[in-house]
Design an enzyme around this catalytic site. Structure first.
Site, mmCIF file in Angstrom:
data_model
loop_
_atom_site.group_PDB
_atom_site.id
_atom_site.type_symbol
_atom_site.label_atom_id
_atom_site.label_comp_id
_atom_site.label_asym_id
_atom_site.label_seq_id
_atom_site.Cartn_x
_atom_site.Cartn_y
_atom_site.Cartn_z
ATOM 1 N N LYS A 171 0.837 -1.199 0.000
ATOM 2 C CA LYS A 171 0.000 0.000 0.000
ATOM 3 C C LYS A 171 0.878 1.258 0.000
ATOM 4 C CE LYS A 171 -1.974 3.238 2.699
ATOM 5 N NZ LYS A 171 -1.908 4.162 1.643
ATOM 6 N N GLY A 224 6.572 5.983 8.038
ATOM 7 C CA GLY A 224 5.593 7.072 8.049
ATOM 8 C C GLY A 224 5.650 7.807 9.374
ATOM 9 N N SER A 225 4.500 8.337 9.774
ATOM 10 C CA SER A 225 4.474 9.181 10.967
ATOM 11 C C SER A 225 4.508 8.345 12.250
ATOM 12 C CB SER A 225 3.215 10.043 10.943
ATOM 13 O OG SER A 225 2.084 9.206 11.040
ATOM 14 N N GLY A 229 2.616 4.827 13.076
ATOM 15 C CA GLY A 229 3.526 3.754 13.499
ATOM 16 C C GLY A 229 3.037 3.086 14.777
ATOM 17 N N GLU A 246 9.724 2.634 10.749
ATOM 18 C CA GLU A 246 10.615 3.783 10.578
ATOM 19 C C GLU A 246 9.727 5.014 10.669
ATOM 20 O OE1 GLU A 246 13.698 3.991 10.652
ATOM 21 O OE2 GLU A 246 14.199 1.877 10.385
ATOM 22 N N CYS A 280 13.334 11.894 6.276
ATOM 23 C CA CYS A 280 13.321 11.573 7.720
ATOM 24 C C CYS A 280 14.715 11.739 8.306
ATOM 25 C CB CYS A 280 12.741 10.198 8.008
ATOM 26 S SG CYS A 280 12.946 9.024 6.701
ATOM 27 N N GLN A 327 0.944 19.860 4.113
ATOM 28 C CA GLN A 327 2.320 19.925 4.609
ATOM 29 C C GLN A 327 2.795 21.373 4.661
ATOM 30 O OE1 GLN A 327 4.346 17.350 5.868
ATOM 31 N NE2 GLN A 327 5.559 19.138 6.462
ATOM 32 N N GLU A 379 8.950 17.054 14.943
ATOM 33 C CA GLU A 379 9.342 16.927 13.541
ATOM 34 C C GLU A 379 8.467 17.845 12.687
ATOM 35 O OE1 GLU A 379 8.626 13.221 11.287
ATOM 36 O OE2 GLU A 379 10.729 13.389 10.721
HETATM 37 P P1 ADP Z 1 2.650 11.004 6.554
HETATM 38 O O1 ADP Z 1 2.474 12.110 7.533
HETATM 39 O O2 ADP Z 1 4.043 10.804 6.072
HETATM 40 O O3 ADP Z 1 1.609 10.980 5.476
HETATM 41 P P2 ADP Z 1 1.309 8.711 7.653
HETATM 42 O O4 ADP Z 1 1.740 7.874 8.807
HETATM 43 O O5 ADP Z 1 0.002 9.388 7.719
HETATM 44 O O6 ADP Z 1 2.501 9.713 7.442
HETATM 45 O O7 ADP Z 1 1.346 7.871 6.314
HETATM 46 C C1 ADP Z 1 2.280 6.856 6.035
HETATM 47 C C2 ADP Z 1 1.555 5.693 5.398
HETATM 48 O O8 ADP Z 1 0.676 5.129 6.377
HETATM 49 C C3 ADP Z 1 0.681 6.078 4.211
HETATM 50 O O9 ADP Z 1 0.731 5.070 3.227
HETATM 51 C C4 ADP Z 1 -0.685 6.161 4.840
HETATM 52 O O10 ADP Z 1 -1.731 5.974 3.924
HETATM 53 C C5 ADP Z 1 -0.624 5.017 5.835
HETATM 54 N N1 ADP Z 1 -1.645 5.090 6.896
HETATM 55 C C6 ADP Z 1 -2.258 6.194 7.388
HETATM 56 N N2 ADP Z 1 -3.160 5.841 8.328
HETATM 57 C C7 ADP Z 1 -3.106 4.494 8.448
HETATM 58 C C8 ADP Z 1 -3.791 3.521 9.262
HETATM 59 N N3 ADP Z 1 -4.718 3.861 10.140
HETATM 60 N N4 ADP Z 1 -3.462 2.227 9.111
HETATM 61 C C9 ADP Z 1 -2.500 1.848 8.237
HETATM 62 N N5 ADP Z 1 -1.852 2.700 7.444
HETATM 63 C C10 ADP Z 1 -2.128 4.006 7.529
#
Ligand code: ADP
Length: 477
Positions: A171, A224-225, A229, A246, A280, A327, A379
């Site tokens: 995904k 991701g965030s 995470g 990460e 990051c 952003q 961050e």
């Molecule tokens: P960013 O701020 O970098 O967009 P996110 O953590 O929101 O960070 O996104 C990183 C990835 O995690 C993306 O592919 C996003 O679609 C996915 N994501 C966001 N919410 C969820 C969730 N509840 N469960 C699984 N994946 C998610």
């Protein structure tokens, strides 16, 4: 209108989609990409599960050949794919092509790793018994990626997952489906059997969450965030599955009195502002000892005058736009917060108008910042950095380590003593001496400590710790 579809069980599916917008020119639609539903995601997981027994036993030469072919095609199409990357994410064309080459090199590296799978044979402590230690694939691996490295991060997760015999549900981030679609298309044409790699583009709350909630996903690798995470971690504990995270960073870059000023300025400007500060491993805390402080700040100001912020695809651009409006708002909010907290906005921070409508922000450098300000602790993920003045090396190191994060940590110094001490004592997964905090090789481990990361390292041969599980077999001779 062509819709770039999802790939589920070897079939391209999806009737409607969402437009992918170029942040350098919001009137430019990069393409239309399907959005997977909960049912689609469940079907993708089922397909990966069904494909696992055969793929996990597939020959290493078959896997090698597929990954090798994918590497060759990615490298042959580096200009076109690099352009797509820059168009959808906003990093400069040179950065986009560079990242694409890196993705090709990663596939090439793991094509080689297919041929180097190995275990250990040991004598037992008991007589007439032999012990074999082997590594087996984990099963269905869920891969969830962010928007800031649209081709490299998918590559460094998909390549090892397939190399070690796992099947994949992938995904990508909503903002950048283009490069992900392209590498899945390349891998399928390179000969991957049906169901081994499934692409489910769409929302995190729908597609990602369905992956987290599925008992049939045996491992999840996430970048991701920090907030998401944590969700991955909690859901993975529920399902007793392996997970690797990460997340954020607040990477320090220390400049000591004895630094080579030119080296320090180049590394600091690169760390803080290149790729629009959206790495990051970017540095947003520049910790400078008082003997060089004023000269360093003046030299950074001078250097910033020659930095061109413009359309990512234009020749001569050094820094592209911020990735999207959300952003950009986060970046400008932090610029306001920093000023309210009492830091001095020394350079930049204003919105810029260019020929095309895009999210252009002049790199912002704060001075007079302290390490307890929000701009020093949270961050930001944009071209915003803060200089913190310190007395000496000891104070610099203490402040560098005073953060909830621990991904990368850098120092500019000509002192072997301080460089050696810093390498040993920086609380980070990666340490850079006289180099930017960002910019890493593809064949060695990548990852951090504290709030930045969880689980084993990514990339290089260390990747096998996550993508395999160890078996110990005893045989009576
Ligand atoms: P960013 O701020 O970098 O967009 P996110 O953590 O929101 O960070 O996104 C990183 C990835 O995690 C993306 O592919 C996003 O679609 C996915 N994501 C966001 N919410 C969820 C969730 N509840 N469960 C699984 N994946 C998610």
């Amino acid at each position: 209108m062509t819709i770039h579809q999802n790939l589920i069980a070897g079939e391209w599916v999806g009737a409607d989609g969402v437009e992918n917008i170029n942040p350098s020119n919001t009137g430019d639609v990069v393409g239309t990409y399907a959005r997977a539903s909960v049912e689609d995601t469940k079907a993708a997981i089922a397909a990966a599960k069904a494909a696992f027994p055969a793929w996990s036993r597939s020959g290493i030469l078959e896997r090698h050949a597929i990954l090798r072919k994918a590497a060759d095609e990615i490298l042959a199409r580096k200009d076109e794919l690099g352009r797509l990357l820059s168009r959808e994410e906003g990093k400069t064309l040179a950065e986009g092509i560079g990242e694409t080459v890196r993705a090709g090199q990663i596939f090439d590296f793991f094509a080689g790793e297919c041929l180097r799978l190995a275990g250990e044979v040991l004598p037992s402590v008991r007589p007439n018994i032999g012990v074999e230690i082997t590594r087996e694939p984990v099963g269905v691996v869920g891969i969830i990626t962010p928007w800031n490295f649209p081709i490299a991060i998918p590559a460094w997760k998909i390549a090892p997952a397939l190399c070690y015999g796992n099947t994949v549900v992938f995904k990508p981030a909503e903002l950048v489906p283009g490069c992900s679609w392209a590498i899945v298309d390349i891998l399928v044409r390179a000969g991957l059997p049906k169901g081994v790699l499934n692409l489910v583009m769409g929302k995190g709350s729908v597609v990602g969450q369905t992956m987290l909630d599925s008992p049939d996903v045996n491992a999840i690798t996430f970048t991701g965030s920090t907030g998401t995470g944590k969700r991955v971690a909690v859901a993975s504990v529920e399902h007793n599955r392996k997970y690797q995270l990460e997340m954020g960073g607040k990477n320090p870059f220390v400049v000591l009195d004895d630094a080579d000023l030119g080296v320090a300025v180049e590394a600091a400007v690169n760390s803080a502002f290149f790729s629009t500060g959206q790495r990051c491993t970017a540095s947003s805390r520049v910790i400078v000892t008082e003997g060089i402080h004023d000269r360093f700040v003046a030299a950074v100001g001078e250097r910033l005058k020659s930095v061109v912020v413009d359309d990512a695809l234009k020749a001569g651009t050094h820094i592209g736009p911020v990735v999207d409006e959300t952003q950009l708002k986060q970046d400008t909010d932090y610029i306001e917060i920093g000023q309210k907290e009492g830091a001095k906005l020394a350079f930049g921070g204003d919105l810029l108008k260019r020929d095309t409508p895009g999210f252009y922000l002049a790199p912002a450098l704060f001075t007079e910042a302290t390490n307890d300000m929000r701009i020093s602790r949270e961050e930001i993920f944009g071209p915003v950095a803060a200089v913190i003045r310190v007395k000496d090396y000891e104070e610099a190191l203490a402040i560098a380590n005073d953060t909830p994060f621990g991904l990368s940590s850098g120092i500019a110094t000509t002192s072997l003593k301080h460089a050696t001490h810093f390498k040993r004592n920086a609380e980070a997964g990666m340490v850079m001496v006289n180099l930017p905090t960002a910019g890493v090789d593809f064949h060695v481990p990548f990852g951090g400590r504290k709030g930045s990361s969880f689980g084993s390292r990514e990339q290089g041969k260390y990747a096998n710790e996550f993508y395999t599980t160890v078996k110990t077999a005893y045989t009576l001779a």
